[in-house]
Design an enzyme around this catalytic site. Structure first.
Site, mmCIF file in Angstrom:
data_model
loop_
_atom_site.group_PDB
_atom_site.id
_atom_site.type_symbol
_atom_site.label_atom_id
_atom_site.label_comp_id
_atom_site.label_asym_id
_atom_site.label_seq_id
_atom_site.Cartn_x
_atom_site.Cartn_y
_atom_site.Cartn_z
ATOM 1 N N ASP A 73 -3.474 8.240 -1.368
ATOM 2 C CA ASP A 73 -3.896 7.172 -0.451
ATOM 3 C C ASP A 73 -5.325 6.720 -0.792
ATOM 4 O OD1 ASP A 73 -4.006 5.547 1.823
ATOM 5 O OD2 ASP A 73 -4.502 7.181 3.186
ATOM 6 N N GLU B 102 0.085 5.304 12.738
ATOM 7 C CA GLU B 102 -1.313 4.879 12.964
ATOM 8 C C GLU B 102 -1.423 3.359 13.170
ATOM 9 O OE1 GLU B 102 -4.183 6.919 10.432
ATOM 10 O OE2 GLU B 102 -5.259 5.021 10.226
ATOM 11 N N ASP B 103 -0.619 2.602 12.447
ATOM 12 C CA ASP B 103 -0.860 1.151 12.416
ATOM 13 C C ASP B 103 0.255 0.279 12.989
ATOM 14 O OD1 ASP B 103 -3.340 1.481 11.273
ATOM 15 O OD2 ASP B 103 -2.591 1.445 9.240
ATOM 16 N N HIS C 77 0.820 -1.219 0.000
ATOM 17 C CA HIS C 77 0.000 0.000 0.000
ATOM 18 C C HIS C 77 0.857 1.274 0.000
ATOM 19 C CE1 HIS C 77 -2.977 2.991 0.921
ATOM 20 N NE2 HIS C 77 -2.500 3.161 2.127
ATOM 21 N N HIS D 28 3.265 6.958 5.848
ATOM 22 C CA HIS D 28 2.002 7.580 6.264
ATOM 23 C C HIS D 28 1.163 6.718 7.208
ATOM 24 C CE1 HIS D 28 0.075 5.392 2.845
ATOM 25 N NE2 HIS D 28 -1.040 5.544 3.523
ATOM 26 N N ASP D 29 1.393 5.406 7.231
ATOM 27 C CA ASP D 29 0.601 4.556 8.135
ATOM 28 C C ASP D 29 1.416 3.984 9.297
ATOM 29 O OD1 ASP D 29 -1.992 4.730 7.159
ATOM 30 O OD2 ASP D 29 -1.703 3.160 5.658
HETATM 31 N N1 LIG Z 1 -9.522 -0.913 0.175
HETATM 32 C C1 LIG Z 1 -8.785 -1.580 1.079
HETATM 33 N N2 LIG Z 1 -8.411 -0.919 2.213
HETATM 34 C C2 LIG Z 1 -7.649 -1.591 3.106
HETATM 35 C C3 LIG Z 1 -7.248 -2.917 2.864
HETATM 36 N N3 LIG Z 1 -6.472 -3.307 3.906
HETATM 37 C C4 LIG Z 1 -6.374 -2.282 4.731
HETATM 38 N N4 LIG Z 1 -7.083 -1.235 4.275
HETATM 39 C C5 LIG Z 1 -7.219 0.037 4.967
HETATM 40 O O1 LIG Z 1 -8.510 0.033 5.555
HETATM 41 C C6 LIG Z 1 -8.860 1.384 5.816
HETATM 42 C C7 LIG Z 1 -10.319 1.548 5.538
HETATM 43 O O2 LIG Z 1 -11.022 0.657 6.365
HETATM 44 P P1 LIG Z 1 -12.086 1.199 7.391
HETATM 45 O O3 LIG Z 1 -12.691 0.042 8.096
HETATM 46 O O4 LIG Z 1 -12.998 2.140 6.673
HETATM 47 O O5 LIG Z 1 -11.254 2.071 8.376
HETATM 48 P P2 LIG Z 1 -10.246 1.733 9.543
HETATM 49 O O6 LIG Z 1 -9.471 0.503 9.167
HETATM 50 O O7 LIG Z 1 -9.380 2.982 9.585
HETATM 51 O O8 LIG Z 1 -11.064 1.561 10.781
HETATM 52 C C8 LIG Z 1 -7.936 2.239 4.962
HETATM 53 O O9 LIG Z 1 -7.017 2.756 5.862
HETATM 54 P P3 LIG Z 1 -6.633 4.253 5.936
HETATM 55 O O10 LIG Z 1 -5.742 4.574 4.832
HETATM 56 O O11 LIG Z 1 -6.175 4.598 7.305
HETATM 57 O O12 LIG Z 1 -8.019 4.780 5.651
HETATM 58 P P4 LIG Z 1 -8.766 5.934 5.488
HETATM 59 O O13 LIG Z 1 -7.964 7.111 5.903
HETATM 60 O O14 LIG Z 1 -9.119 5.906 4.031
HETATM 61 O O15 LIG Z 1 -9.824 5.532 6.431
HETATM 62 C C9 LIG Z 1 -7.182 1.251 4.106
HETATM 63 O O16 LIG Z 1 -5.844 1.634 3.855
HETATM 64 C C10 LIG Z 1 -7.677 -3.586 1.683
HETATM 65 O O17 LIG Z 1 -7.386 -4.750 1.440
HETATM 66 N N5 LIG Z 1 -8.428 -2.857 0.824
#
Ligand SMILES: Nc1nc2c(ncn2[C@@H]2O[C@H](COP(=O)(O)OP(=O)(O)O)[C@@H](OP(=O)(O)OP(=O)(O)O)[C@H]2O)c(=O)[nH]1
Length: 235
Positions: free
Chosen positions: A180, A123-124, A93, A119-120
């Site tokens: 992102d 957070e992660d 990602h 960037h993550d």
């Molecule tokens: N489409 C997709 N997303 C995935 C996948 N694996 C992890 N993600 C991450 O999941 C987040 C969106 O899932 P949500 O359930 O809406 O949010 P959350 O994980 O932050 O609680 C995004 O993180 P983020 O960048 O922190 O999200 P955001 O700022 O867009 O919420 C995305 O990067 C995947 O297989 N497909």
């Protein structure tokens, strides 16, 4: 006596790992042991304990070094994580976001690219903002901070804050946010995360459209590509 195949293997090892001692008398077994030892350095239980050589000052890094150091750091910190399809390594990602920035948005600013790699991580993973400051300096820190949602908040609140705040962020952070979202939306088109039904996917698209709407005028290529993927899904 070293046969030809054996000799070729030794040459290959030397090319890959020139820092390894040249095996005496063509001792392939010893070379493989050295190689194992070397690889184990990158395979310790908890990479967080691995000492990072602190930067003396930001200017010590050339642009390429900064971007590659950030990519390497992110790869190690995300090393045990997978995307929500439970198959793809998480690091795909941030690297994909960097790819979109350079190849589609024509963004070559090293601070933006280093921040995209990172960037993550706060957070992660267990990475702290202090570490980011120490390793990558104040400019990268500022962008990473803007990209870090507070996971202590409820999800609905986090999502609302993106709509409220992203429009006020720095230009660099907006570029990372847009790339992102573009990566995530394309990823959703490719394959839904485990447990996501059609409704949840559509909700993510709708929410993303609202967030992106706050950052108009940031980068034409990114916004065009985002419109494209969103219209395809929500039309
Ligand atoms: N489409 C997709 N997303 C995935 C996948 N694996 C992890 N993600 C991450 O999941 C987040 C969106 O899932 P949500 O359930 O809406 O949010 P959350 O994980 O932050 O609680 C995004 O993180 P983020 O960048 O922190 O999200 P955001 O700022 O867009 O919420 C995305 O990067 C995947 O297989 N497909």
């Amino acid at each position: 006596m070293v046969d030809k195949k054996h000799e070729e293997k030794l040459v290959e090892f030397e090319g890959m790992y020139p820092e390894l001692e040249k095996p005496k008398g063509g001792d392939l077994e010893k070379t493989e042991k050295d190689l194992d030892k070397k690889l184990r350095i990158f395979d310790d239980e908890d990479d967080l304990k691995k000492p990072e050589k602190p930067l003396q000052q930001t200017t010590e890094l050339t642009d390429w070094n900064l971007v590659l150091k950030a990519t390497d750091f992110a790869a190690r910190r995300h090393r045990h994580q997978k995307r929500k399809d439970n198959a793809t390594p998480y690091i795909n990602h941030p690297i994909g976001v960097m790819y979109i920035l350079t190849n589609e948005a024509k963004v070559y600013d090293p601070v933006t690219l280093a921040a995209a790699a990172l960037h993550d991580v706060v957070e992660d993973t267990k990475t702290t903002l202090e570490e980011i400051q120490k390793e990558f300096g104040d400019e990268v820190l500022e962008v990473v901070k803007e990209c870090t949602d507070d996971k202590a908040l409820a999800k609905a609140e986090r999502k609302k804050l993106q709509i409220e705040n992203y429009g006020k962020h720095s230009h660099r952070a907006k570029l990372v946010h847009l790339a992102d979202k573009l990566y995530n939306l394309r990823d959703l088109e490719r394959k839904s995360p485990i447990g996501w039904d059609k409704k949840r996917v559509t909700e993510y698209f709708k929410w993303s459209r609202e967030v992106i709407g706050q950052m108009k005028g940031t980068n034409e290529s990114l916004e065009y590509a985002l419109d494209d993927v969103i219209n395809r899904h929500l039309a």
